[in-house]
Scaffold this motif. Structure first.
Motif, PDB file in Angstrom:
ATOM      1  N   VAL A   3       0.874  -1.167   0.000  1.00 38.77           N
ATOM      2  CA  VAL A   3       0.000   0.000   0.000  1.00 38.77           C
ATOM      3  C   VAL A   3       0.911   1.216   0.000  1.00 38.77           C
ATOM      4  CG1 VAL A   3      -1.794   1.217   1.226  1.00 38.77           C
ATOM      5  CG2 VAL A   3      -1.662  -1.234   1.387  1.00 38.77           C
ATOM      6  N   GLY A   8      -1.022  14.229  -0.243  1.00 40.54           N
ATOM      7  CA  GLY A   8      -1.934  15.061  -1.007  1.00 40.54           C
ATOM      8  C   GLY A   8      -3.361  14.936  -0.558  1.00 40.54           C
ATOM      9  N   LEU A  13      -7.128   9.823  -1.365  1.00 43.88           N
ATOM     10  CA  LEU A  13      -7.087   8.663  -0.485  1.00 43.88           C
ATOM     11  C   LEU A  13      -8.376   7.871  -0.595  1.00 43.88           C
ATOM     12  CD1 LEU A  13      -5.572  10.069   2.824  1.00 43.88           C
ATOM     13  CD2 LEU A  13      -4.546   8.394   1.302  1.00 43.88           C
TER      14      LEU A  13
ATOM     15  N   GLY B 125      -0.156  18.689   2.292  1.00 41.99           N
ATOM     16  CA  GLY B 125      -0.102  17.226   2.335  1.00 41.99           C
ATOM     17  C   GLY B 125       0.840  16.660   3.377  1.00 41.99           C
ATOM     18  N   GLU B 126       1.282  17.480   4.318  1.00 45.18           N
ATOM     19  CA  GLU B 126       2.207  16.989   5.354  1.00 45.18           C
ATOM     20  C   GLU B 126       1.471  16.914   6.685  1.00 45.18           C
ATOM     21  OE1 GLU B 126       4.680  15.352   7.259  1.00 45.18           O
ATOM     22  OE2 GLU B 126       5.497  15.786   5.263  1.00 45.18           O
ATOM     23  N   PHE B 127       1.208  15.684   7.149  1.00 44.26           N
ATOM     24  CA  PHE B 127       0.385  15.496   8.340  1.00 44.26           C
ATOM     25  C   PHE B 127       1.199  15.379   9.626  1.00 44.26           C
ATOM     26  CE2 PHE B 127      -2.588  14.511   5.057  1.00 44.26           C
ATOM     27  CZ  PHE B 127      -3.817  14.890   5.566  1.00 44.26           C
ATOM     28  N   HIS B 129       4.096  13.727  12.326  1.00 41.98           N
ATOM     29  CA  HIS B 129       4.520  12.400  12.765  1.00 41.98           C
ATOM     30  C   HIS B 129       3.676  11.897  13.920  1.00 41.98           C
ATOM     31  CE1 HIS B 129       8.316  13.562  10.644  1.00 41.98           C
ATOM     32  NE2 HIS B 129       8.091  12.360  10.177  1.00 41.98           N
ATOM     33  N   SER B 138       0.814  10.267   7.554  1.00 47.11           N
ATOM     34  CA  SER B 138       0.274   9.913   6.237  1.00 47.11           C
ATOM     35  C   SER B 138       0.478   8.418   5.960  1.00 47.11           C
ATOM     36  CB  SER B 138       0.946  10.757   5.157  1.00 47.11           C
ATOM     37  OG  SER B 138       2.339  10.731   5.326  1.00 47.11           O
ATOM     38  N   ILE B 141      -2.190   6.429   7.865  1.00 52.28           N
ATOM     39  CA  ILE B 141      -3.497   6.490   7.222  1.00 52.28           C
ATOM     40  C   ILE B 141      -3.504   5.656   5.939  1.00 52.28           C
ATOM     41  CG2 ILE B 141      -5.103   8.044   6.061  1.00 52.28           C
ATOM     42  CD1 ILE B 141      -4.341  10.162   8.108  1.00 52.28           C
ATOM     43  N   ALA B 142      -2.447   5.790   5.142  1.00 50.34           N
ATOM     44  CA  ALA B 142      -2.405   5.061   3.879  1.00 50.34           C
ATOM     45  C   ALA B 142      -2.460   3.557   4.109  1.00 50.34           C
ATOM     46  CB  ALA B 142      -1.132   5.435   3.116  1.00 50.34           C
TER      47      ALA B 142
END
Lengths: 534, 369
Positions: A3, A8, A13, B125-127, B129, B138, B141-142
């Motif tokens: 994954v 972005g 997502l 787009g930078e969440f 740490h 990120s 979440i991904a």
């Protein structure tokens, strides 16, 4: 297969996620993707309650040994005696106790094929000592001043003060400098997919679900017979028992009550591991009641430890006469105290604590009363606290047990008792110095009782500084005797850790276990040495 | 045990059922009703697009307020993230080390400044740490998003379809055999906490009968996710999550359809001699479904809460279990990002409900929502 990390827009997502049924399990490294279930190798699935926060030794993973993925310079055998691992021998110590020299094995490679050398050792220790590294266990290396590679296979540790148990700290796992590269130590991928020299490599880690380890066939100690080790993370005790019964797990850690249900099942074995995991009540020195030696001694002999072991621990534990468990070679024989509420009452009478109108003792207008905190949600400590309160009541001491979060407890520890837990089974310095030394009173979570006893301080320093085994033993026995005479903590129990597993393996043993028992504790502490029963 | 009380939360507030379009020739043409939009009627795409756009704009202040709330809570929290971070290692750590950790982990400024910094980095787009997982947010979440969507999506569709079908069957004859079986069970399921149902089903299916795995995404010894393995592991959590949502759809449908069966347009349709199926599905269901469409939007938060419990009980490696972890570990960077996702899901659910409502009820104009 993996994954991919998606930066972005969140909408991306959402949309991208719809496509994913053929992905690998999250956290999978993808490199061993097709190997599942293949081959004739043996595998074991172990159910554990908590998972490590990280697999990086730089942030504290495996610091007490048995890390599976890594090796330390030394490791411990079943009796907790130190044996060489990545070092060829135990260290050579200089006469002043400040210089510790390790000679390293030359036949060791990391699982990515790169050679293990002294620079990896230096890198590991220096990174841990770097203030920018978020390693909360850094203080365990407080004595270390510097570490140097003399050549590729010799490492010299120089201490800032003599520290006898230093070798015990060098079971710390060694990370690969090359594989680590220049990533962020606190959040980089080395936390989830580390490279080590150990008997196992990380195949995948799906957080909150499981860690899958594969045997490292090139391990310098020989390839493990258990080729695939899965640590399934099941926090709920009942769910873990259920999954063990359903056959999804081959072994699990369970509370004694649930483990008892497996005792009569054919093909299973219930293993009780003794531990140094104590529960104790801190008796703050600054408080007029708990700081009084008569009160301390009376409480110490009034409490019915046997009853707590039977009723609270279901028999899976031992009475504690001090922080050092009776099962430890460091235990001071002769410091056991039998329960004697009559004697306790006599001690209190003699000290001038008279029974008042409400049945509670008083002295000079001071009621023999204090508050005992236990962390909310911890059932075991709650039951210990309530048993203690009821025993104290019988000798006229009024304790109010209250649950609270650690945020409430921490600032109140100066004059409130706490139901404390802890315990390290290896060197007595590790527990005793932090628990009892007056210099560490109230420093972080050290010496929560603010115990102050010059005789104890002196013996603790001797035990830490001398390298003569016999002198150390005498020092720690003196500490335990002092603690018997002025018990600033009421030690209650040492808790057995109970495991249930399928009875299919040879060479299954347990070590004396610490308070924190994660991956490294339990019968699988030496799983790399197991052999299938023929 | 006849007609149980109406599931009334919105019964009073919903609009009167619309008159389903019944072209005159149907009556003459022998009962072939056409429940859908008239042949000539097209989807109001432009109006729908405008609605979506308006909602997106309205979402901005909502999301800003919600995330600001997380940072305010973090600032007001009496809990110490350093203790949570250090865990067991905190015992034995010196004050100096704990202070150093606090300094390393802390974000400077007031909570409003922290929030603003966070918002600007999220915009690109930078969440940040995750402290508890020692990973970029990120990445967390991904890795997990897919599995939560699979679980929640399956459960939601299952609950909706089963709920509507059973609701219609029960409404056809209130007090009849189907109604007497289905409705009490629905009330029972509505009252049962999902984790309890989860443990019960785990015990039944995994332990007693051994037909389904008790948890996880794949069998403990396997790494790769296969379609069949996923189905087997998805079955129990999705079923339990669906069962926790199903009663709402079932009871709303049952009530809506039963009411509609007594309304004039339906009586008129019967009077014109339309077949029972046409009356039930084409007229009564169409009008009775309107409250259910509203329900779709309002069930999304419940679905997420249910997933929190289900993912934990079944060791499902999704977003919800990460949320539980971030909350208990005081991992505010992760919690803020997950709260943002949760708020987005709720807003999306409401939008979906409104879009569907507008399509189902010709009197409702998307431009006036």
């Amino acid at each position: 297969m993996k994954v991919r990390m998606m930066r972005g827009a969140i909408t991306a997502l959402l949309v991208g996620a719809l496509a994913g049924t053929a992905c690998s399990a999250p956290g999978g490294n993808g490199d061993e993707g097709g190997a599942a279930g293949s081959g004739t190798g043996h595998s074991l699935v172990v159910g554990i309650a908590t998972e490590p926060d990280t697999l990086s030794p730089l942030l504290g993973y495996g610091k007490d040994g048995n890390s599976k993925i890594f090796d330390g310079l030394l490791s411990r055998d079943v009796n907790l005696d130190l044996v060489p691992a990545l070092a060829t021998d135990l260290p050579e110590v200089s006469g002043d106790g400040l210089t510790w020299t390790y000679t390293l094995r030359e036949d060791v490679t990391f699982s990515d094929g790169s050679p293990f050398t002294a620079s990896d050792v230096v890198f590991t220790y220096e990174t841990i000592l770097d203030p920018g590294t978020n390693n909360p266990a850094r203080d365990e290396l407080a004595a270390l001043d510097r570490v140097e590679a003399v050549d590729d296979h010799t490492v010299v540790f120089t201490l800032s003060h003599p520290y006898a148990p230093f070798a015990e700290r060098t079971v710390l796992p060694i990370a690969s400098e090359e594989a680590f590269g220049d990533q962020d130590v606190n959040t980089g991928p080395y936390n989830t997919a580390p490279v080590g020299t150990g008997p196992y490599t990380v195949s995948s880690w799906s957080r909150g679900e499981r860690i899958v380890l594969e045997a490292n066939p090139d391990h310098w100690g020989g390839a493990p017979a258990v080729e695939r080790l899965t640590m399934a993370i099941v926090p709920d005790d009942d769910a873990r028992a259920t999954r063990l019964r359903a056959g999804e797990l081959d072994a699990a850690v369970l509370p004694p009550r649930l483990a008892a249900g497996f005792a009569d099942e054919p093909g299973r074995v219930v293993i009780h591991a003794e531990s140094a995991d104590f529960r104790a009540v801190t008796l703050p020195t600054g408080h007029p009641v708990t700081g009084d030696i008569a009160i301390r001694r009376a409480l110490d002999i009034a409490v019915d430890r046997e009853a707590i072991v039977e009723a609270v621990l279901d028999g899976a534990g031992a009475v504690a006469h001090g922080p050092v468990p009776t099962a430890s070679p460091w235990f001071a024989e002769g410091t056991e105290r039998p329960r004697d509420p009559g004697e306790a009452a006599r001690i209190l009478d003699e000290a001038g604590w008279e029974i008042g109108g409400d049945g509670i003792r008083e002295r000079d207008g001071e009621r023999a009363a204090f508050t005992l905190y236990y962390p909310s949600g911890d059932r075991l400590r709650q039951e210990h606290a309530l048993a203690y309160v009821s025993d104290a009541r019988e000798i006229g001491i009024d304790i109010t047990a209250e649950s609270a979060s650690w945020e409430v407890i921490a600032p109140a520890m100066d004059d409130h008792a706490v139901l404390n837990g802890g315990g390290n089974p290896t060197d007595p310095d590790f527990d005793l110095y932090g628990l009892l030394h007056s210099e560490l009173a109230g420093d972080g979570w050290n010496n929560m009782a603010r115990y102050a006893n010059p005789a104890v301080d002196e013996q603790l320093e001797i035990g830490r500084r001398t390298v003569v085994e016999e002198e150390r033993r005498e020092a720690y026995e003196a500490v335990q005797r002092e603690l018997r005479d002025n018990p600033g903590y009421t030690f209650l129990t040492h808790i057995d850790h109970v495991y249930v597993m399928n009875d299919e393996w040879e060479n299954v043993t347990t070590q004396l276990e610490p308070h924190d028992h994660g991956l490294g504790a339990g019968p699988w502490w030496n799983i790399e040495d197991w052999q299938p029963r023929s | 045990m006849t007609s149980p009380a109406s599931p009334a939360p919105t019964a009073g507030s919903r609009p009167a059922p619309p008159v389903p379009p019944t072209p005159g020739r149907d009556a003459a043409g022998g009962g072939k009703g056409r429940p859908g939009p008239r042949p000539g009627r097209r989807l109001p795409l432009a109006a729908m697009a405008r609605l979506v756009l308006r909602r997106l704009l309205a979402a901005v202040p909502v999301l800003a307020a919600v995330t600001l709330g997380v940072f305010a809570v973090a600032a007001a929290s009496p809990f110490d993230p350093v203790n949570a971070y250090a865990g067991g290692d905190a015992v034995g750590a010196s004050q100096q080390t704990l202070d150093q950790l606090r300094e390393n982990l802390a974000v400077g400024g007031t909570f409003v400044e922290q929030w603003w910094t966070w918002l600007r980095s999220v915009a690109v787009g930078e969440f940040g740490h995750s402290q508890s997982l020692r990973q970029p947010v990120s990445q967390v979440i991904a890795e997990r998003m897919v599995w939560s969507l699979v679980l929640c999506g399956t459960a939601f569709v299952l609950a909706l379809v089963l709920g509507v079908v059973l609701g219609v069957l029960a409404a056809r004859r209130p007090g009849g055999a189907v109604d007497r079986c289905v409705t009490p069970v629905a009330y029972l399921l509505e009252a049962a906490p999902p984790f309890w149902t989860g443990l019960l089903f785990m015990w039944l299916f995994a332990v007693q009968w051994g037909v389904l795995p008790a948890g996880g995404l794949t069998a403990p010894g396997e790494d790769t996710v296969t379609a069949s393995g996923l189905l087997r592991h998805l079955a129990l959590p999705a079923l339990v999550l669906a069962l926790s949502q199903l009663p709402w759809f079932l009871l709303y449908t049952r009530q809506g359809v039963a009411d509609a069966l007594h309304e004039d347009p339906v009586r008129a349709a019967r009077a014109r001699g339309l077949g029972e199926r046409t009356v039930l599905l084409g007229h009564a269901l169409r009008s009775g479904l309107l409250p259910v469409l509203t329900l779709i939007g309002t069930r999304v938060p419940e679905l997420i809460t249910g997933a929190l419990l289900i993912e934990t009980v079944f060791s499902w490696p999704g977003i919800a279990s990460a949320t539980v972890r971030s909350a208990t570990a005081l991992d505010f960077p992760l919690l803020a990002a997950l709260t943002l996702l949760g708020a987005l899901a709720v807003l999306a659910g409401n939008l979906l409900a409104d879009l569907l409502y507008g399509l189902a009820d010709p009197r409702v104009d998307h431009d006036r929502m």
